[in-house]
Write a protein that holds these residues in place. Structure first.
Motif, PDB file in Angstrom:
ATOM      1  N   LEU A   8       0.958  -1.214   0.097  1.00 11.87           N
ATOM      2  CA  LEU A   8      -0.105   0.004  -0.125  1.00 11.87           C
ATOM      3  C   LEU A   8       0.960   1.378   0.070  1.00 11.87           C
ATOM      4  CD1 LEU A   8      -2.671  -1.166   2.612  1.00 11.87           C
ATOM      5  CD2 LEU A   8      -3.418  -0.352   0.448  1.00 11.87           C
ATOM      6  N   LEU A   9       1.649   1.274   0.697  1.00 11.16           N
ATOM      7  CA  LEU A   9       2.631   2.252   1.020  1.00 11.16           C
ATOM      8  C   LEU A   9       3.725   2.598  -0.430  1.00 11.16           C
ATOM      9  CD1 LEU A   9       1.958   2.450   4.042  1.00 11.16           C
ATOM     10  CD2 LEU A   9       4.089   3.048   4.610  1.00 11.16           C
ATOM     11  N   GLN A  10       4.098   1.393  -0.975  1.00 14.12           N
ATOM     12  CA  GLN A  10       4.880   1.633  -2.161  1.00 14.12           C
ATOM     13  C   GLN A  10       3.868   2.219  -3.284  1.00 14.12           C
ATOM     14  OE1 GLN A  10       6.047  -2.657  -3.072  1.00 14.12           O
ATOM     15  NE2 GLN A  10       8.182  -1.775  -2.799  1.00 14.12           N
ATOM     16  N   GLN A  11       2.498   1.769  -3.168  1.00 10.67           N
ATOM     17  CA  GLN A  11       1.650   2.121  -4.424  1.00 10.67           C
ATOM     18  C   GLN A  11       1.325   3.638  -4.104  1.00 10.67           C
ATOM     19  OE1 GLN A  11       2.400  -0.763  -6.077  1.00 10.67           O
ATOM     20  NE2 GLN A  11       0.245   0.014  -7.164  1.00 10.67           N
ATOM     21  N   ALA A  12       1.657   4.236  -3.089  1.00 11.51           N
ATOM     22  CA  ALA A  12       1.414   5.575  -2.555  1.00 11.51           C
ATOM     23  C   ALA A  12       2.577   6.370  -2.957  1.00 11.51           C
ATOM     24  CB  ALA A  12       0.885   5.715  -1.199  1.00 11.51           C
ATOM     25  N   GLY A  13       3.616   5.779  -3.411  1.00 10.38           N
ATOM     26  CA  GLY A  13       5.001   6.426  -3.973  1.00 10.38           C
ATOM     27  C   GLY A  13       5.771   6.785  -2.862  1.00 10.38           C
ATOM     28  N   LEU A  14       5.464   6.252  -1.480  1.00 11.19           N
ATOM     29  CA  LEU A  14       6.449   6.667  -0.545  1.00 11.19           C
ATOM     30  C   LEU A  14       7.784   5.905  -0.451  1.00 11.19           C
ATOM     31  CD1 LEU A  14       3.762   6.363   2.471  1.00 11.19           C
ATOM     32  CD2 LEU A  14       4.744   8.643   0.967  1.00 11.19           C
ATOM     33  N   ASN A  15       8.519   6.357   0.069  1.00 12.93           N
ATOM     34  CA  ASN A  15      10.172   5.648   0.351  1.00 12.93           C
ATOM     35  C   ASN A  15       9.963   4.685   1.453  1.00 12.93           C
ATOM     36  OD1 ASN A  15      12.789   5.152   0.343  1.00 12.93           O
ATOM     37  ND2 ASN A  15      13.490   6.912   1.144  1.00 12.93           N
ATOM     38  N   VAL A  16       9.692   3.494   1.179  1.00 13.77           N
ATOM     39  CA  VAL A  16       9.400   2.492   2.400  1.00 13.77           C
ATOM     40  C   VAL A  16      10.194   1.347   2.325  1.00 13.77           C
ATOM     41  CG1 VAL A  16       7.559   1.665   0.975  1.00 13.77           C
ATOM     42  CG2 VAL A  16       7.675   1.358   3.399  1.00 13.77           C
ATOM     43  N   GLY A  17      10.728   0.924   3.725  1.00 17.15           N
ATOM     44  CA  GLY A  17      11.411  -0.394   3.630  1.00 17.15           C
ATOM     45  C   GLY A  17      10.652  -1.259   4.385  1.00 17.15           C
ATOM     46  N   LEU A  18      10.901  -2.501   3.923  1.00 19.67           N
ATOM     47  CA  LEU A  18      10.402  -3.618   4.656  1.00 19.67           C
ATOM     48  C   LEU A  18      11.317  -4.435   5.282  1.00 19.67           C
ATOM     49  CD1 LEU A  18       7.892  -5.616   4.562  1.00 19.67           C
ATOM     50  CD2 LEU A  18       8.679  -6.769   2.801  1.00 19.67           C
ATOM     51  N   GLY A  19      11.006  -5.017   6.595  1.00 19.43           N
ATOM     52  CA  GLY A  19      12.100  -5.551   7.644  1.00 19.43           C
ATOM     53  C   GLY A  19      11.452  -6.224   8.723  1.00 19.43           C
ATOM     54  N   GLY A  20      12.485  -6.447   9.930  1.00 14.93           N
ATOM     55  CA  GLY A  20      11.883  -6.961  10.869  1.00 14.93           C
ATOM     56  C   GLY A  20      12.150  -8.686  10.831  1.00 14.93           C
TER      57      GLY A  20
ATOM     58  N   SER B 258      17.241  -7.567   7.257  1.00 19.27           N
ATOM     59  CA  SER B 258      17.035  -6.922   8.427  1.00 19.27           C
ATOM     60  C   SER B 258      16.764  -5.474   8.576  1.00 19.27           C
ATOM     61  CB  SER B 258      18.423  -7.360   9.486  1.00 19.27           C
ATOM     62  OG  SER B 258      19.471  -6.609   8.980  1.00 19.27           O
ATOM     63  N   TYR B 259      16.221  -4.894   9.707  1.00 13.98           N
ATOM     64  CA  TYR B 259      15.956  -3.498  10.012  1.00 13.98           C
ATOM     65  C   TYR B 259      17.325  -2.909  10.002  1.00 13.98           C
ATOM     66  CZ  TYR B 259      14.100   0.505  12.812  1.00 13.98           C
ATOM     67  OH  TYR B 259      14.098   1.655  13.304  1.00 13.98           O
ATOM     68  N   ALA B 260      18.331  -3.504  10.815  1.00 14.07           N
ATOM     69  CA  ALA B 260      19.387  -2.875  11.358  1.00 14.07           C
ATOM     70  C   ALA B 260      20.177  -2.708   9.829  1.00 14.07           C
ATOM     71  CB  ALA B 260      20.197  -3.677  12.232  1.00 14.07           C
ATOM     72  N   LEU B 261      20.361  -3.623   8.861  1.00 14.31           N
ATOM     73  CA  LEU B 261      21.146  -3.765   7.886  1.00 14.31           C
ATOM     74  C   LEU B 261      20.513  -2.463   6.976  1.00 14.31           C
ATOM     75  CD1 LEU B 261      23.436  -4.760   6.130  1.00 14.31           C
ATOM     76  CD2 LEU B 261      21.596  -6.285   5.046  1.00 14.31           C
ATOM     77  N   GLN B 262      19.162  -2.234   6.907  1.00 16.14           N
ATOM     78  CA  GLN B 262      18.735  -1.259   6.062  1.00 16.14           C
ATOM     79  C   GLN B 262      18.891   0.266   6.710  1.00 16.14           C
ATOM     80  OE1 GLN B 262      14.601  -1.890   4.329  1.00 16.14           O
ATOM     81  NE2 GLN B 262      14.709  -3.586   5.697  1.00 16.14           N
ATOM     82  N   VAL B 263      19.186   0.413   8.101  1.00 18.65           N
ATOM     83  CA  VAL B 263      19.522   1.453   8.803  1.00 18.65           C
ATOM     84  C   VAL B 263      20.760   1.846   8.326  1.00 18.65           C
ATOM     85  CG1 VAL B 263      19.676   2.697  11.209  1.00 18.65           C
ATOM     86  CG2 VAL B 263      17.618   1.112  10.567  1.00 18.65           C
ATOM     87  N   ALA B 264      21.631   0.833   8.307  1.00 21.76           N
ATOM     88  CA  ALA B 264      22.951   0.925   8.220  1.00 21.76           C
ATOM     89  C   ALA B 264      23.360   1.315   6.713  1.00 21.76           C
ATOM     90  CB  ALA B 264      23.804  -0.328   8.365  1.00 21.76           C
TER      91      ALA B 264
END
Length: 446
Positions: A123-135, A140-146
């Motif tokens: 949904l967020l992708q389709q809205a054009g937002l800059n979004v990451g998927l993780g957890g 991993s969330y940490a790798l994306q933050v890094a």
């Protein structure tokens, strides 16, 4: 320089180690088992010292802080030693959130969290937002933050990840439902597991949002015992609400503040009663995040099923094969069986978590024509269902290939072969993903 030790060398641990390296810590990673080759490559690329096949106390007990991977229980000997000397132990999501200012939509629950997480991300992708998927899904969330920069994160979070989280705070928190699961990690006390799930709400502020299933008695009962500062948005299939998501005839209605929209159930991409709940939670999260109603409707209509969750594989000789390997507990299997409209050849079995199969007996009587067991020890499954389907309609198998062949022998034109195993995969497979992929490959070879 502060010393960070990471316990566990899989997705979560390696991601945390990379982030610690990026932030300038003296970092060391230790895994009691064997580290997968792709994770070894990452550690070497980032010049992170590590060990595998055992823990060296002198390299670990001198840590200023330890990041523990979620698969490691608090009863592990090294974790006990660390806790005994007062070392602060945290989870990867706790560590990563210290360095992330993005908006976070976080989903936990016993069932439906992977589908709900994937829906919200879409949904967020389709809205054009800059979004990451993780957890507990994807990178991993940490790798994306890094290594990346996102404005939003959609995070699927397990109770194990929440156990060692203290200051971690979502902007939108979701509990899909709570049913008994993983009780071996919680002293076999359901209340401990419930409290672990509700840790996702502990730091919510008045401007944040909590989305929950108001048809789930366990969630509602525990919610009545705590103080909740955040805005509450329930979803239900049993009554109409002043705000939240509910059903009106053949439509799903979603209302946040004074903004109301609806979508016909027949337009939803995902069928089945359980997926209506998942769609409700996703729509509420999207609406709370300010996504346009048109985008929400179009996205809920166009979303594609995720791998290993009621995933259609192939139709072979009029028999539809479905991969639901992610269904590792009784409730997930209940939902999978409940939404089937054709006779089912059911694949069940694996590493039993102390399942109560009695809740499935009525559904098995209504839906299932044969059972193919896929596991090392299938005795409890035979005890639960042999009197319903008949001894001659149950067989034991120990590989995906033998399992699929046995299913093909039972199945007829118009039937469904459903892999929805109720159990963990670790007796015969590396993971539920490995189980699902081996199943799909065996189907393709029919």
């Amino acid at each position: 320089m502060k010393r960070i030790v990471v316990l566990g060398g899989a997705e979560s641990g390696v991601g945390a180690a990379v982030l610690a390296k990026v932030k300038g810590f003296d970092v060391f990673l230790s895994d009691n088992g064997t580290i997968r080759e792709d994770y070894l490559k990452t550690l070497r690329e980032w010049d992170i010292p590590f060990e595998q096949g055992g823990h060296t106390e002198s390299e670990i007990l001198n840590a200023d802080e330890v990041i523990k991977s979620p698969g490691i229980p608090s009863t592990a000997p090294m974790v006990r030693k660390l806790a005994g000397q007062g070392t602060h132990i945290i989870s990867e999501i706790e560590f990563a959130s210290r360095y992330d200012n993005a908006k976070k939509i976080c989903i936990t629950g016993s069932n439906g969290k992977t589908t709900t997480t994937s829906l919200i991300y879409y949904l967020l992708q389709q809205a054009g937002l800059n979004v990451g998927l993780g957890g507990n899904i994807g990178k991993s969330y940490a790798l994306q933050v890094a290594t990346e920069k996102h404005d939003y994160y959609v995070l699927e979070i397990s109770s194990f990840q929440l156990d060692d989280a203290y200051d971690f705070r979502p902007d939108i928190a979701i509990i899909t439902n709570i049913t008994p699961d993983h009780l071996n990690r919680y002293d076999h006390k359901f209340e401990n597991y419930i409290q672990a799930k509700f840790r996702i709400t502990r730091n919510l502020r008045p401007e944040d949002c909590f989305i929950f299933d108001s048809d789930d008695k366990i969630t509602v009962e525990h919610l009545s015992k705590i103080v909740m500062q955040a805005k509450q948005l329930p979803f239900t299939q049993e009554k109409q609400l002043a705000e939240g998501a509910w059903l009106e005839g053949d439509r799903m209605v979603v209302k946040v503040d004074d903004d109301e929209s609806s979508i016909f159930l027949k337009e939803l991409a995902l069928g089945g009663r359980h997926n209506v709940y998942n769609s409700m939670a996703a729509a509420l999260a999207a609406k709370a995040a300010g996504i346009d109603n048109r985008v929400i409707r179009e996205s809920l209509s166009s979303f594609q099923p995720i791998e290993h969750r009621l995933e259609p594989v192939l139709n072979v000789g009029g028999v539809q094969y479905i991969n639901d390997s992610k269904a590792t507990n009784v409730d997930s299997a209940w939902y999978a069986l409940e939404c089937q409209t054709r006779p089912v050849v059911w694949i069940v079995g694996g590493k039993d978590k102390g399942n109560d199969y009695s809740v499935l007996r009525d559904l098995v009587r209504q839906k299932v024509k044969a059972i193919v067991c896929l596991g090392v020890d299938n005795s409890r499954i035979h005890e639960a269902f042999e009197d319903i389907v008949g001894k001659d309609r149950m067989v034991d198998t120990a590989s995906a290939e033998d399992c699929v062949k046995a299913c093909a022998a039972f199945a007829e034109d118009g039937d469904v072969v459903l892999l929805s195993p109720c159990c963990a995969s670790f007796d015969l497979f590396k993971s539920y993903e490995d189980r699902g992929r081996q199943f799909k490959e065996a189907v393709r070879r029919l």
